[in-house]
Scaffold this active site. Structure first.
Site, PDB file in Angstrom:
ATOM      1  N   ILE A 155      -7.563  -1.567  -4.932  1.00  0.00           N
ATOM      2  CA  ILE A 155      -7.444  -1.522  -3.491  1.00  0.00           C
ATOM      3  C   ILE A 155      -8.497  -0.318  -3.257  1.00  0.00           C
ATOM      4  O   ILE A 155      -8.295   0.917  -3.426  1.00  0.00           O
ATOM      5  CB  ILE A 155      -6.117  -1.294  -2.935  1.00  0.00           C
ATOM      6  CG1 ILE A 155      -5.394  -2.635  -3.357  1.00  0.00           C
ATOM      7  CG2 ILE A 155      -6.059  -1.122  -1.421  1.00  0.00           C
ATOM      8  CD1 ILE A 155      -4.012  -2.539  -2.786  1.00  0.00           C
ATOM      9  N   THR A 174      -3.847   3.543   4.796  1.00  0.00           N
ATOM     10  CA  THR A 174      -4.702   5.271   4.892  1.00  0.00           C
ATOM     11  C   THR A 174      -5.871   5.392   5.562  1.00  0.00           C
ATOM     12  O   THR A 174      -6.171   5.782   6.489  1.00  0.00           O
ATOM     13  CB  THR A 174      -4.406   5.785   3.677  1.00  0.00           C
ATOM     14  OG1 THR A 174      -3.237   5.693   3.005  1.00  0.00           O
ATOM     15  CG2 THR A 174      -4.813   7.312   3.809  1.00  0.00           C
ATOM     16  N   TYR A 212       2.895   1.362  -3.057  1.00  0.00           N
ATOM     17  CA  TYR A 212       1.860   2.335  -2.966  1.00  0.00           C
ATOM     18  C   TYR A 212       2.401   3.552  -3.196  1.00  0.00           C
ATOM     19  O   TYR A 212       3.079   4.244  -2.566  1.00  0.00           O
ATOM     20  CB  TYR A 212       1.212   1.965  -1.403  1.00  0.00           C
ATOM     21  CG  TYR A 212       0.094   2.988  -1.158  1.00  0.00           C
ATOM     22  CD1 TYR A 212      -0.801   3.485  -2.206  1.00  0.00           C
ATOM     23  CD2 TYR A 212      -0.407   3.280  -0.118  1.00  0.00           C
ATOM     24  CE1 TYR A 212      -1.740   4.418  -2.002  1.00  0.00           C
ATOM     25  CE2 TYR A 212      -1.638   3.885   0.208  1.00  0.00           C
ATOM     26  CZ  TYR A 212      -2.198   4.642  -0.730  1.00  0.00           C
ATOM     27  OH  TYR A 212      -3.317   5.390  -0.558  1.00  0.00           O
ATOM     28  N   ARG A 268      -0.865  12.766  -1.210  1.00  0.00           N
ATOM     29  CA  ARG A 268      -0.764  12.368   0.209  1.00  0.00           C
ATOM     30  C   ARG A 268       0.707  12.415   0.677  1.00  0.00           C
ATOM     31  O   ARG A 268       0.865  13.136   1.927  1.00  0.00           O
ATOM     32  CB  ARG A 268      -1.269  10.713   0.623  1.00  0.00           C
ATOM     33  CG  ARG A 268      -2.688  10.490   0.592  1.00  0.00           C
ATOM     34  CD  ARG A 268      -3.236  11.087   1.755  1.00  0.00           C
ATOM     35  NE  ARG A 268      -4.890  10.568   2.166  1.00  0.00           N
ATOM     36  CZ  ARG A 268      -5.536  10.645   3.230  1.00  0.00           C
ATOM     37  NH1 ARG A 268      -5.088  10.996   4.227  1.00  0.00           N
ATOM     38  NH2 ARG A 268      -6.853  10.037   3.096  1.00  0.00           N
ATOM     39  N   LYS A 273       0.116  -0.232  -6.013  1.00  0.00           N
ATOM     40  CA  LYS A 273      -1.187   0.491  -5.796  1.00  0.00           C
ATOM     41  C   LYS A 273      -1.020   1.600  -6.407  1.00  0.00           C
ATOM     42  O   LYS A 273      -0.287   2.661  -5.917  1.00  0.00           O
ATOM     43  CB  LYS A 273      -1.812   0.559  -4.363  1.00  0.00           C
ATOM     44  CG  LYS A 273      -2.956   1.200  -4.222  1.00  0.00           C
ATOM     45  CD  LYS A 273      -3.325   1.197  -2.923  1.00  0.00           C
ATOM     46  CE  LYS A 273      -4.498   2.198  -2.615  1.00  0.00           C
ATOM     47  NZ  LYS A 273      -5.124   2.233  -1.168  1.00  0.00           N
TER      48      LYS A 273
END
Length: 296
Positions: free
Chosen positions: A204, A45, A134, A139, A162
């Site tokens: 991360i 991202t 993830y 998002r 993540k």
């Protein structure tokens, strides 16, 4: 790579004249290797992969692997809301030598739990390298629920997640269900210590783009038992981290890097430069953190 431990940087992609600035990218990679970054996450991202062409994305990933030369792990973002494309990109990443994949949940489609499981099963069966799930519902509009993560953790090469939901109850339930062999990475820079306290092994990180040594030290201090030092480092960064998310990522981090002379370059539309009001706040927080002497 079974799992990396520490602070992986969610690396920005430098652009110049609407093209990837490979000279600047090389310099950033070398700087991170010299400054204690534990892994490089490319084309995620923060790397603006959503506005990169397929050719650009593949070229940047291959370039990163070639520059790093196995000195630290390289993890490539290969997620998509198009399962066949995610498989194609994941296979390409494996072919050029990445150490692992970061695969975001399919966005916009809003798959069911069964659809998410089938999506990840299809990608995992197409490659042999490790995969980090993830989860970033803010998002994608999709949440990987703990029972779904538990099922996916049974797939041999899905080795971790993540977690950027901001839901500590969810993080705790994932760790309860999946156990300590499943790697938990914080996806939020302001929540590193809390996630480490629930069994996490790293982050991360966006802030690592400007504070790689400090973020590495934060994680390692906690994991080595100096929780008080880790807490001090986390709280010291808090206001700066808040400023780095005052507008949508990666607008503020690229702005901060350019202020610090790091040649992050421009953003790609629909992302654009920060407002003057927000840029002023960011400069103030850089100053407060003691970085102002580096600002150009």
């Amino acid at each position: 790579m079974t799992k990396f431990i520490g602070a992986g940087v969610a690396l920005i992609t430098p652009f110049k004249n609407e093209e990837v600035d490979y000279e600047a990218l090389r310099a950033l990679i070398e700087w991170h290797i010299q400054n204690s970054t534990d892994a490089i996450i490319v084309c995620g991202t923060t790397g603006e992969s959503a506005t990169m062409s397929d050719t650009e994305r593949k070229t940047v990933i291959k370039f990163t692997v070639e520059v790093v030369k196995s000195r630290i792990p390289v993890i490539a973002g290969s997620g998509s809301n198009n399962t066949p494309y995610a498989i194609e990109l994941s296979r390409y990443c494996e072919s050029v030598g990445v150490d692992g994949l970061l695969v975001v949940t399919p966005y916009y489609n809003k798959a069911t739990d069964l659809g998410l499981i089938k999506h990840y099963e299809a990608i995992a069966s197409s490659v042999k390298i490790p995969i980090i799930l993830y989860n970033v519902p803010s998002r994608t509009g999709v949440n990987l629920k703990p029972h779904v993560v538990k099922q996916l953790s049974g797939i041999k090469n899905i080795i971790g997640i993540k977690e950027a939901s901001g839901d500590f109850s969810q993080v705790a339930e994932i760790m309860r269900l999946c156990g300590s062999d499943f790697a938990m990475y914080s996806g939020n820079d302001d929540m590193i210590v809390p996630i480490l306290s629930l069994g996490g092994v790293g982050v991360i990180s966006v802030v690592s783009n400007i504070l790689p040594k400090e973020t590495h030290e934060l994680v390692m201090s906690y994991l080595q038992g100096d929780t008080n030092k880790a807490l001090r480092l986390q709280l010291a960064m808090k206001s700066l981290i808040d400023a780095l998310f005052i507008e949508v990522n990666p607008i503020p981090i690229k702005t901060a890097m350019n202020l610090l002379g790091m040649k992050a370059g421009t953003l790609r539309l629909p992302l654009c430069e920060m407002t003057e009001e927000h840029a002023k706040i960011l400069k103030e927080e850089l100053t407060a953190y003691g970085k102002w002497h580096e600002v150009k």
